[in-house]
Design an enzyme around this catalytic site. Sequence first.
Site, PDB file in Angstrom:
ATOM      1  N   CYS A   2      14.071 -15.525 -43.910  1.00 47.32           N
ATOM      2  CA  CYS A   2      12.606 -15.507 -43.902  1.00 47.32           C
ATOM      3  C   CYS A   2      12.026 -15.572 -45.317  1.00 47.32           C
ATOM      4  CB  CYS A   2      12.035 -14.279 -43.194  1.00 47.32           C
ATOM      5  SG  CYS A   2      12.747 -13.930 -41.579  1.00 47.32           S
ATOM      6  N   ARG A   3      10.787 -15.988 -45.395  1.00 43.22           N
ATOM      7  CA  ARG A   3       9.964 -15.966 -46.600  1.00 43.22           C
ATOM      8  C   ARG A   3       8.626 -15.379 -46.183  1.00 43.22           C
ATOM      9  NH1 ARG A   3      13.114 -16.441 -50.799  1.00 43.22           N
ATOM     10  NH2 ARG A   3      14.034 -15.022 -49.253  1.00 43.22           N
TER      11      ARG A   3
END
Length: 241
Positions: A2-3
């Site tokens: 994820c970001r």
Amino acid sequence: MCRHLAYLGTAMPLAGLLYDAPHSLERQAYVPQDMRAGGTVNVDGYGVGWFPGPVRYRRAGTLWSDANLRQLAAAESTAFLAAVRSATAGMPVGDAACAPFTDGTWLFSHNGRVDGWPHTVAGLAKTLDVTDLLTMDAPTDSALLWTVLRRRLETGKNPAQALVELVREVADAAPKSRLNFLLTNGKVLVGTTWTHALWVLQKGQSVTLASEKLDDDPGWREIPDRHVVTADPSTVEVRPI
């Protein structure tokens, strides 16, 4: 794994960070620069929440393929949190599994994974009542962490301290976990670093936290690993976890 990013300050279009920045969240979805052994792309969902509200929009799939969100992102906000997801193997992929999670006051995102899920955090889950467990957004590590955190925030616990305590508890139970959190209520941003990267940019009357720098502004500062950051447009406080 994820970001994510969070912004607080002068009203700006959501698109400024989601799409328009040189290394926008959209770009980080397919060409992230610092995943740190946490996957290669972030294509298993996305979401954004913004204030006042908060209003939340989240979907499974890829950020760049959603024409509706691109139109919504023209809206201006003084505070928002957004994320793109790289699902951990074995975790469900669906709208409800995507950040941000919310209780109507806070927005929360988890960049990382709980090692040994679900057995390692069974003890933590036992601190919740049955109704909490049955009404979690999704059967995922991030949703469980949010459910625990929201109950603690409801007691009036300081948000930074609540995040630090949660990181310590999970890390004790599952030492190889990755626990980068973002949390905002539209008045303050709080984030943790535990394995993955987090950067801060304080500029003018605004502050941004992001997994990766959004542009080449020399004001970006990396938050050291195993630290908690509390920020608003006038102050950035960083301390060890």
